[in-house]
Design a protein around this motif. Structure first.
Motif, mmCIF file in Angstrom:
data_model
loop_
_atom_site.group_PDB
_atom_site.id
_atom_site.type_symbol
_atom_site.label_atom_id
_atom_site.label_comp_id
_atom_site.label_asym_id
_atom_site.label_seq_id
_atom_site.Cartn_x
_atom_site.Cartn_y
_atom_site.Cartn_z
ATOM 1 N N UNK A 10 0.709 -1.241 0.257
ATOM 2 C CA UNK A 10 -0.008 0.015 0.151
ATOM 3 C C UNK A 10 0.730 1.234 0.051
ATOM 4 N N UNK A 11 2.256 1.366 0.872
ATOM 5 C CA UNK A 11 2.527 2.607 0.949
ATOM 6 C C UNK A 11 3.582 2.721 -0.268
ATOM 7 N N UNK A 12 3.892 1.487 -1.139
ATOM 8 C CA UNK A 12 4.513 1.488 -2.973
ATOM 9 C C UNK A 12 2.890 2.209 -3.685
ATOM 10 N N UNK A 13 1.882 2.152 -3.558
ATOM 11 C CA UNK A 13 0.638 2.310 -4.393
ATOM 12 C C UNK A 13 0.827 4.025 -3.880
ATOM 13 N N UNK A 14 0.735 4.239 -2.779
ATOM 14 C CA UNK A 14 0.829 5.899 -2.719
ATOM 15 C C UNK A 14 1.757 6.625 -2.997
ATOM 16 N N UNK A 15 2.796 5.732 -2.296
ATOM 17 C CA UNK A 15 4.449 7.089 -2.680
ATOM 18 C C UNK A 15 4.455 7.017 -4.789
ATOM 19 N N UNK A 16 4.158 5.938 -5.732
ATOM 20 C CA UNK A 16 3.606 5.873 -6.742
ATOM 21 C C UNK A 16 2.664 6.884 -7.071
ATOM 22 N N UNK A 17 1.489 6.962 -6.661
ATOM 23 C CA UNK A 17 0.849 7.804 -6.741
ATOM 24 C C UNK A 17 0.977 9.537 -6.421
ATOM 25 N N UNK A 18 2.260 9.358 -5.129
ATOM 26 C CA UNK A 18 2.433 11.091 -5.172
ATOM 27 C C UNK A 18 3.359 11.190 -5.989
ATOM 28 N N UNK A 19 4.113 10.922 -6.577
ATOM 29 C CA UNK A 19 4.732 10.844 -7.376
ATOM 30 C C UNK A 19 4.379 11.778 -8.807
ATOM 31 N N UNK A 20 3.397 10.972 -9.510
ATOM 32 C CA UNK A 20 2.727 10.869 -10.388
ATOM 33 C C UNK A 20 1.643 12.547 -10.445
ATOM 34 N N UNK A 21 1.682 12.862 -9.093
ATOM 35 C CA UNK A 21 0.952 13.643 -8.868
ATOM 36 C C UNK A 21 2.093 15.365 -8.242
ATOM 37 N N UNK A 22 2.909 15.097 -7.784
ATOM 38 C CA UNK A 22 3.762 16.238 -7.139
ATOM 39 C C UNK A 22 4.944 16.101 -7.961
ATOM 40 N N UNK A 23 5.989 15.279 -8.721
ATOM 41 C CA UNK A 23 6.559 14.722 -9.549
ATOM 42 C C UNK A 23 6.374 14.776 -10.596
ATOM 43 N N UNK A 24 5.434 15.233 -11.445
ATOM 44 C CA UNK A 24 5.027 15.590 -13.066
ATOM 45 C C UNK A 24 5.360 15.687 -13.780
ATOM 46 N N UNK A 25 6.355 16.868 -13.756
ATOM 47 C CA UNK A 25 7.454 16.738 -15.217
ATOM 48 C C UNK A 25 8.153 15.658 -15.375
ATOM 49 N N UNK A 26 9.302 14.976 -14.419
ATOM 50 C CA UNK A 26 9.560 13.525 -14.277
ATOM 51 C C UNK A 26 8.643 13.026 -15.169
#
Length: 105
Positions: A2-18
């Motif tokens: 679950x933590x892996x999925x939340x961190x991945x979703x967070x990257x999608x939102x907060x690190x969108x350019x990368x």
């Protein structure tokens, strides 16, 4: 997992350019980024709240396909980042098998 999925979703939102650069490298449309982030967060909610349901089975199936396809996408472009997808697949299988054993007891 679950933590892996939340961190991945967070990257999608907060690190969108990368993430957009990575999606373009894969040849994927960038408009999929936010729906995938929402799907990952929804998957976590379903996995943590549902005891035994068909919806939970569908979430596991969807995540399995996502992780396997991510693994092969990284293999195909040769960026060497397939380890995270492989680790996610292993965690998913462990979560599924242990979850089924806990619910049936």
């Amino acid at each position: 997992m679950s933590a892996l999925l939340v961190m991945s979703a967070g990257m999608y939102v907060f690190n969108n350019a990368m993430i957009q650069q990575a999606f373009m490298g894969f040849g994927y449309p960038t408009y999929l980024i936010y729906p995938l982030a929402i799907a990952k967060i929804t998957a976590v909610i379903v996995l943590l709240t549902q005891k035994k349901s068909y919806l939970k089975e569908w979430v596991y199936a969807g995540l399995f396909f996502e992780f396997v396809l991510a693994f092969f996408a990284h293999i195909m472009i040769g960026d060497g980042e397939q380890t995270a997808a492989l680790m996610a697949t292993v965690l998913l299988v462990i979560s599924y098998t242990t979850g089924r054993k806990l619910v049936t007891i």
